[in-house]
Motif scaffolding. Structure first.
Motif, mmCIF file in Angstrom:
data_model
loop_
_atom_site.group_PDB
_atom_site.id
_atom_site.type_symbol
_atom_site.label_atom_id
_atom_site.label_comp_id
_atom_site.label_asym_id
_atom_site.label_seq_id
_atom_site.Cartn_x
_atom_site.Cartn_y
_atom_site.Cartn_z
ATOM 1 N N ASP A 51 90.331 11.755 50.307
ATOM 2 C CA ASP A 51 90.881 12.111 48.982
ATOM 3 C C ASP A 51 89.844 11.971 47.879
ATOM 4 O O ASP A 51 90.132 11.490 46.775
ATOM 5 C CB ASP A 51 92.154 11.297 48.688
ATOM 6 C CG ASP A 51 93.297 11.664 49.636
ATOM 7 O OD1 ASP A 51 93.211 12.726 50.297
ATOM 8 O OD2 ASP A 51 94.280 10.903 49.729
ATOM 9 N N SER A 99 91.400 23.263 49.110
ATOM 10 C CA SER A 99 92.800 23.657 48.953
ATOM 11 C C SER A 99 93.282 23.805 47.510
ATOM 12 O O SER A 99 94.266 24.490 47.248
ATOM 13 C CB SER A 99 93.682 22.597 49.623
ATOM 14 O OG SER A 99 93.505 21.340 48.979
ATOM 15 N N ASP A 116 99.885 9.286 56.613
ATOM 16 C CA ASP A 116 99.178 10.137 57.582
ATOM 17 C C ASP A 116 97.974 9.433 58.220
ATOM 18 O O ASP A 116 97.340 9.982 59.130
ATOM 19 C CB ASP A 116 98.813 11.508 56.988
ATOM 20 C CG ASP A 116 97.717 11.480 55.925
ATOM 21 O OD1 ASP A 116 96.857 10.591 55.930
ATOM 22 O OD2 ASP A 116 97.727 12.405 55.076
ATOM 23 N N ASP A 155 86.013 16.240 54.195
ATOM 24 C CA ASP A 155 85.405 17.512 53.812
ATOM 25 C C ASP A 155 83.933 17.297 53.428
ATOM 26 O O ASP A 155 83.520 16.190 53.103
ATOM 27 C CB ASP A 155 86.167 18.140 52.638
ATOM 28 C CG ASP A 155 87.620 18.444 52.998
ATOM 29 O OD1 ASP A 155 87.865 18.908 54.128
ATOM 30 O OD2 ASP A 155 88.508 18.177 52.156
ATOM 31 N N ASN A 188 87.923 14.705 46.877
ATOM 32 C CA ASN A 188 87.516 16.027 46.412
ATOM 33 C C ASN A 188 87.625 16.137 44.896
ATOM 34 O O ASN A 188 88.331 15.362 44.241
ATOM 35 C CB ASN A 188 88.390 17.106 47.063
ATOM 36 C CG ASN A 188 87.878 17.499 48.443
ATOM 37 O OD1 ASN A 188 86.703 17.860 48.578
ATOM 38 N ND2 ASN A 188 88.733 17.418 49.447
ATOM 39 N N THR A 211 100.260 16.504 55.910
ATOM 40 C CA THR A 211 98.935 16.876 56.438
ATOM 41 C C THR A 211 98.566 15.983 57.629
ATOM 42 O O THR A 211 97.669 15.137 57.539
ATOM 43 C CB THR A 211 97.840 16.760 55.348
ATOM 44 O OG1 THR A 211 98.075 15.565 54.570
ATOM 45 C CG2 THR A 211 97.842 17.927 54.412
HETATM 46 N N1 LIG Z 1 96.662 12.762 50.468
HETATM 47 C C1 LIG Z 1 96.450 13.683 51.398
HETATM 48 N N2 LIG Z 1 97.286 13.817 52.400
HETATM 49 N N3 LIG Z 1 95.370 14.452 51.274
HETATM 50 C C2 LIG Z 1 95.047 15.519 52.147
HETATM 51 C C3 LIG Z 1 93.818 16.221 51.672
HETATM 52 C C4 LIG Z 1 93.415 17.342 52.586
HETATM 53 C C5 LIG Z 1 92.098 18.033 52.191
HETATM 54 N N4 LIG Z 1 90.995 17.133 52.256
HETATM 55 C C6 LIG Z 1 92.230 18.623 50.780
HETATM 56 O O1 LIG Z 1 91.495 18.280 49.899
HETATM 57 O O2 LIG Z 1 93.047 19.468 50.549
#
Ligand SMILES: NC(=[NH2+])NCCC[C@H](N)C(=O)O
Ligand SMILES: [Mn+2]
Ligand SMILES: [Mn+2]
Length: 301
Positions: free
Chosen positions: A128, A137, A230, A180, A130, A242
């Protein structure tokens, strides 16, 4: 644990940080699974502040952009920040129920005000980390840890009126297995401590938690546990938006919570990403309740 005898619950039925509906029902699912009863039976005084109102705009703003539902997420984050700040002033251990993981923008904004060096355990299949630029996404639930570090859209990083909420060296990510490219770079650049599934497989959860506790207790004056369901393998916790194969087991997660309880370093927590629509018989919410109980000191004997 005496000064934490009171537990303050705040629900955040928010699903705007991602695209699948259902995670807005997370707080109800966890209450329905018996959260309050469980905590009361453990001897805690429980104050439930109810849910933060979510304003879902009918035309779905920013759907095509890189920060989906930006305005709505800002509004909810500000409200959650204020509510938690007030709850903390009244005393008690803050327990936040999500909602997708974007809720931690508001929760950590409210909590970090009360600590000089807040530590965070990010228990998650994802990092998380990004930003709008690196996100594959556009979903804000993939960005909250970066935002708490002060990286990302200014309107999000400045929630609560201060930037940043966290220092990179006060974070430990546990359970990661889907990272990522931009996140990987940031982890290296900032030297963020990450125990991926590889370390858990290799050294075992006991060693990982010992290291985590030792690392954080030396440098922080409070620790927030941000638990994304998750992180747990979808075999045990299928009710998440996810899911990623190869996750932490049910037992390992209990062990982690029990070790945290024993260490007494955790000063607040949130349990996020429970999606009852994707779940089997509320199993994921049930697990969340059991883990909360372990975190707060429940023992088998
Ligand atoms: N809190 C979560 N479940 N995050 C999933 C992120 C999935 C992916 N890394 C994105 O930026 O879209
Ligand atoms: Mn997450
Ligand atoms: Mn996740």
């Amino acid at each position: 644990m005496d000064e934490q005898k009171k537990i303050s619950i705040v629900g955040v039925p928010m699903d705007l940080g991602q695209v699948r509906r259902g995670v807005d029902m997370g707080p109800s699912a966890m209450r329905y699974a018996g959260l309050l009863e469980e905590l009361k039976s453990q001897g805690f005084e429980v104050v439930d502040y109810g849910d933060i109102p979510i304003h879902r705009s009918t035309n779905g703003t920013n759907q095509e952009q890189k920060l989906r539902n930006l305005q709505e997420v800002i509004k909810v984050s500000e409200e959650l920040c204020t509510e938690l700040d007030k709850a903390i002033n009244k005393g008690g251990f803050p327990l936040v129920l999500g909602g997708d993981h974007s809720i931690s923008i508001g929760s950590i904004a409210g909590i970090s005000k009360h600590y000089k060096r807040l530590g965070v355990i990010w228990y998650d299949a994802h990092a998380d980390l990004n930003t709008a630029e690196t996100s594959p996404s556009g979903n804000i639930h993939g960005m909250p840890l970066a935002i708490n570090l002060g990286l990302g859209h200014k309107l999000l990083t400045k929630i609560g009126g201060y930037i940043p909420k966290l220092k990179p060296e006060n974070i430990v990510i546990i359970g990661a297995r889907s990272i990522d490219e931009g996140e990987r770079k940031l982890i290296k650049e900032k030297g963020i401590k990450v125990f991926t599934m590889h370390e858990i497989d290799r050294r075992g959860m006991t060693a990982v938690m010992e290291d985590t506790i030792h690392y954080l207790s030396d440098r922080t004056d409070g620790v927030h546990l941000s638990f994304d369901l998750d992180a747990i393998d979808p075999i045990y916790a299928p009710g998440v938006g996810t899911p990623v194969l190869g996750g932490v087991t049910y037992r390992e997660s209990h062990l982690a919570m029990e070790m945290l309880a024993e260490s007494e370093i955790v000063t607040s927590a949130e349990f996020v990403e429970v999606n009852p629509i994707l779940d089997h018989k509320n199993k994921t919410a049930d697990i969340a309740i059991e883990l909360v109980a372990s975190l707060l000191g429940k023992q088998l004997l």
